[in-house]
Design an enzyme around this catalytic site. Structure first.
Site, short mmCIF file in Angstrom:
data_model
loop_
_atom_site.label_atom_id
_atom_site.label_comp_id
_atom_site.label_asym_id
_atom_site.label_seq_id
_atom_site.Cartn_x
_atom_site.Cartn_y
_atom_site.Cartn_z
N ASP A 128 103.10 60.35 35.63
CA ASP A 128 103.78 60.95 36.77
C ASP A 128 103.84 62.45 36.61
OD1 ASP A 128 106.02 61.54 35.23
OD2 ASP A 128 107.26 59.98 36.11
N ILE A 129 104.21 63.11 37.69
CA ILE A 129 104.14 64.58 37.75
C ILE A 129 105.41 65.17 37.17
CG2 ILE A 129 103.91 66.55 39.32
CD1 ILE A 129 102.55 64.55 41.29
N GLU A 174 106.10 59.74 42.59
CA GLU A 174 105.14 60.60 41.92
C GLU A 174 104.47 59.89 40.76
OE1 GLU A 174 109.12 61.87 39.95
OE2 GLU A 174 108.44 60.97 41.83
#
Length: 254
Positions: A128-129, A174
């Site tokens: 994920d970001i 995300e």
């Protein structure tokens, strides 16, 4: 033989004319159909010495059939387009244009049990970001959308260059997952690194701002202790959580 060939041509012509978005499609279709039918029935008249009234009746019947066939193919084409849109919305994420959680859920179930049954390798990358909430809070949700699209595009491009059969899924806000059937951990780790590096080097332009993001990644492979797909998922998720908890911008494998 002539009749069979004529009807085959008529069927093909009906389909082509009804599904293509040309100007005046019905006028084009019925004109071409009647020209071909007229030629066909003139040939039949000459060969069988039919009366002109018989030819006229057959052409009238043909015109009615042509209209019905046009409607039939239009309905078929509309039905196909609706099914395509439903399939697209059910399996693909509208924002990032990668496959969604529903597609992932089906794929992980199939790949897990197939890999267990066939004694095959199966690996998973989850990422994920980093600080995505900060991007949304600082630059707005539209900026966040651009970041999501940029990350998905970069990761997808990287995976296609490695192996076109590898699929990227957006499984959360995300969060993204990658399933790698027949890949060992030794083969998967460099792929995770390539995704990590490609995203870190990518720049997202939004409203005059240049945004750069990094990833936290978890990687794991199928083990004999995994009784179901959830066991496998939990271990990969735990590795992702370890990366996030220990400073983000890193890859954890186990």
């Amino acid at each position: 033989m002539v009749l069979h060939g004529g009807f085959a041509l008529f069927y093909l012509e009906s389909h082509v004319q009804s599904v293509h978005m040309w100007r005046w499609p019905f006028t084009r279709y019925i004109s071409l159909a009647m020209v071909n039918a007229t030629i066909l029935w003139i040939v039949v008249k000459i060969r069988l010495n039919l009366a002109w009234t018989t030819v006229a009746e057959e052409l009238l019947n043909f015109a009615i059939l042509a209209v019905l066939m046009y409607g039939y193919f239009k309905i078929q084409d509309k039905d196909r387009r609706i099914k395509d849109r439903l399939f697209q919305s059910a399996n693909w994420d509208a924002l990032t244009n990668v496959q969604n959680y529903a597609a992932y859920d089906r794929a992980i179930g199939y790949e897990f049990y197939h890999s267990v049954g066939q004694h095959r390798n199966l690996s998973m990358i989850m990422f994920d970001i980093d600080h995505f909430k900060h991007v949304n809070d600082t630059y707005g949700h539209l900026a966040g959308d651009e970041v999501l699209k940029g990350v998905a595009k970069t990761a997808s491009t990287t995976l296609k260059q490695i192996d076109p059969k590898i699929i990227l899924y957006r499984t959360g806000g995300e969060e993204f997952n990658v399933l790698l059937p027949n890949y060992t951990m030794e083969q998967t780790q460099p792929i995770a690194q390539q995704i990590f590096d490609a995203v870190a080097q990518n720049e997202v332009e939004y409203n005059g701002q240049t945004l750069r993001v990094t990833l936290s990644i978890g990687v794991s492979g199928l083990t004999v202790q995994d009784r179901n797909p959830l066991d496998f998922y939990k271990r990969v998720d735990a590795n992702l959580y370890h990366s996030k908890k220990n400073g983000r911008m890193q890859i954890t494998t186990a």
